[in-house]
Design an enzyme around this catalytic site. Sequence first.
Site, PDB file in Angstrom:
ATOM      1  N   PRO A  65      -1.263 -14.522  -3.973  1.00 13.73           N
ATOM      2  CA  PRO A  65      -1.413 -14.540  -2.511  1.00 13.73           C
ATOM      3  C   PRO A  65      -0.179 -15.113  -1.820  1.00 13.73           C
ATOM      4  CG  PRO A  65      -2.890 -16.127  -3.547  1.00 13.73           C
ATOM      5  CD  PRO A  65      -2.225 -15.374  -4.653  1.00 13.73           C
TER       6      PRO A  65
ATOM      7  N   GLU B 118      -6.676 -21.302 -10.944  1.00 14.63           N
ATOM      8  CA  GLU B 118      -5.873 -21.858  -9.838  1.00 14.63           C
ATOM      9  C   GLU B 118      -4.551 -21.112  -9.669  1.00 14.63           C
ATOM     10  OE1 GLU B 118      -6.659 -24.003  -7.404  1.00 14.63           O
ATOM     11  OE2 GLU B 118      -8.609 -23.746  -8.342  1.00 14.63           O
TER      12      GLU B 118
ATOM     13  N   ARG C  16      -0.801   7.829  -6.007  1.00 15.97           N
ATOM     14  CA  ARG C  16      -0.923   8.872  -4.978  1.00 15.97           C
ATOM     15  C   ARG C  16       0.432   9.506  -4.651  1.00 15.97           C
ATOM     16  NH1 ARG C  16      -2.112   8.381  -0.152  1.00 15.97           N
ATOM     17  NH2 ARG C  16      -3.756   9.907   0.053  1.00 15.97           N
TER      18      ARG C  16
ATOM     19  N   ASP D 244      -0.163  10.524   6.099  1.00 17.63           N
ATOM     20  CA  ASP D 244      -1.017   9.338   6.055  1.00 17.63           C
ATOM     21  C   ASP D 244      -0.455   8.232   6.938  1.00 17.63           C
ATOM     22  OD1 ASP D 244      -2.961  10.237   4.348  1.00 17.63           O
ATOM     23  OD2 ASP D 244      -2.033   9.423   2.539  1.00 17.63           O
TER      24      ASP D 244
HETATM   25  N1  SAM Z   1      -4.324 -21.306  -5.902  1.00 15.28           N
HETATM   26  C1  SAM Z   1      -3.738 -20.049  -5.522  1.00 15.28           C
HETATM   27  C2  SAM Z   1      -3.259 -20.127  -4.070  1.00 15.28           C
HETATM   28  O1  SAM Z   1      -3.982 -20.720  -3.256  1.00 15.28           O
HETATM   29  O2  SAM Z   1      -2.211 -19.563  -3.746  1.00 15.28           O
HETATM   30  C3  SAM Z   1      -4.738 -18.916  -5.625  1.00 15.28           C
HETATM   31  C4  SAM Z   1      -5.041 -18.501  -7.011  1.00 15.28           C
HETATM   32  S1  SAM Z   1      -6.154 -17.133  -7.085  1.00 15.28           S
HETATM   33  C5  SAM Z   1      -7.707 -17.930  -7.031  1.00 15.28           C
HETATM   34  C6  SAM Z   1      -6.035 -16.570  -8.733  1.00 15.28           C
HETATM   35  C7  SAM Z   1      -5.161 -15.349  -8.918  1.00 15.28           C
HETATM   36  O3  SAM Z   1      -5.679 -14.251  -8.175  1.00 15.28           O
HETATM   37  C8  SAM Z   1      -3.719 -15.457  -8.465  1.00 15.28           C
HETATM   38  O4  SAM Z   1      -2.916 -16.091  -9.451  1.00 15.28           O
HETATM   39  C9  SAM Z   1      -3.330 -14.006  -8.244  1.00 15.28           C
HETATM   40  O5  SAM Z   1      -2.897 -13.387  -9.448  1.00 15.28           O
HETATM   41  C10 SAM Z   1      -4.628 -13.372  -7.803  1.00 15.28           C
HETATM   42  N2  SAM Z   1      -4.720 -13.179  -6.344  1.00 15.28           N
HETATM   43  C11 SAM Z   1      -5.596 -13.768  -5.503  1.00 15.28           C
HETATM   44  N3  SAM Z   1      -5.426 -13.352  -4.241  1.00 15.28           N
HETATM   45  C12 SAM Z   1      -4.412 -12.461  -4.269  1.00 15.28           C
HETATM   46  C13 SAM Z   1      -3.768 -11.685  -3.265  1.00 15.28           C
HETATM   47  N4  SAM Z   1      -4.103 -11.752  -1.989  1.00 15.28           N
HETATM   48  N5  SAM Z   1      -2.759 -10.843  -3.653  1.00 15.28           N
HETATM   49  C14 SAM Z   1      -2.371 -10.773  -4.944  1.00 15.28           C
HETATM   50  N6  SAM Z   1      -2.953 -11.505  -5.933  1.00 15.28           N
HETATM   51  C15 SAM Z   1      -3.952 -12.328  -5.606  1.00 15.28           C
END
Ligand code: SAM
Length: 248
Positions: free
Chosen positions: A90, A118, A156, A171
């Site tokens: 994220p 995490e 796609r 698109d």
């Molecule tokens: N503690 C992290 C933070 O707050 O930035 C979030 C970890 S998340 C619970 C666990 C995993 O989900 C991440 O390491 C990532 O690979 C994936 N993930 C969660 N949200 C994502 C998003 N919006 N885009 C891409 N990957 C995501």
Amino acid sequence: MKRCHVLTLFPGFFSSPLSETLLKRAREKGALDVNLVDIRGFSEGRHKTADDAPYGGGAGMVLKPEPIFRAVEAVRRSSQSPLRVVLLSPQGKLFSQETVREYAESPKDLVLICGRYEGVDERVAAHLADEELSIGDYVLSGGEAPALVVLEAVARLLPGVLGAEESARFDSFSEEGILDHPHYTRPPEFEGMKVPDVLLSGNHEEIRKWRRREALRKTLAARSDLLARARLAEEDKRILKDLETESS
Ligand code: SAM
């Protein structure tokens, strides 16, 4: 063929999505190859531990760096092309149609690392991944759903994947950078809701103009930020002025 390697603790997550509709078709046509790599297979010890408690304390677990570095190294050894290593997070740069095009056209194999818990030990982002990529400003429990988003968006655009009756060209976010126009199908009237007359007229020039105006109307209403970067013709600028006066 576009080769993608997905590093995950949950390879089973992908079995149904890869065997249905577009991703199935892309794989069957030889346009896309998806190699699922189980991170746990690169962990050491009897328990194949891939995560550990965070240094400094706090809740949750963190994916260990060694299995991920080893898994990427194994992919590198087995691949004939250079790699583009993407850590799904994220905290990454926001995924966009521009990035989709870049991935689809790149000769490099795409490596998608799925985090969990995490997150992933920061050394992966700092020293292994070429980039961190986010699919949106929200937090999921793992990178598997984001990896599927990337795979489908890229598939796609691969040559021969969309059928003759489909096209990615018009698109939203595509060539001209605005939203797509509204679409209607039969029946012409449903519970008092009518299809716009122009679409039933058979007049192709009028239909083209209507679609353009409505695409611009939707973009102005929902995503006016796109208009600053969109490729607009003089006709579009006139329509936008008109729409702005209409709504004021
Ligand atoms: N503690 C992290 C933070 O707050 O930035 C979030 C970890 S998340 C619970 C666990 C995993 O989900 C991440 O390491 C990532 O690979 C994936 N993930 C969660 N949200 C994502 C998003 N919006 N885009 C891409 N990957 C995501």
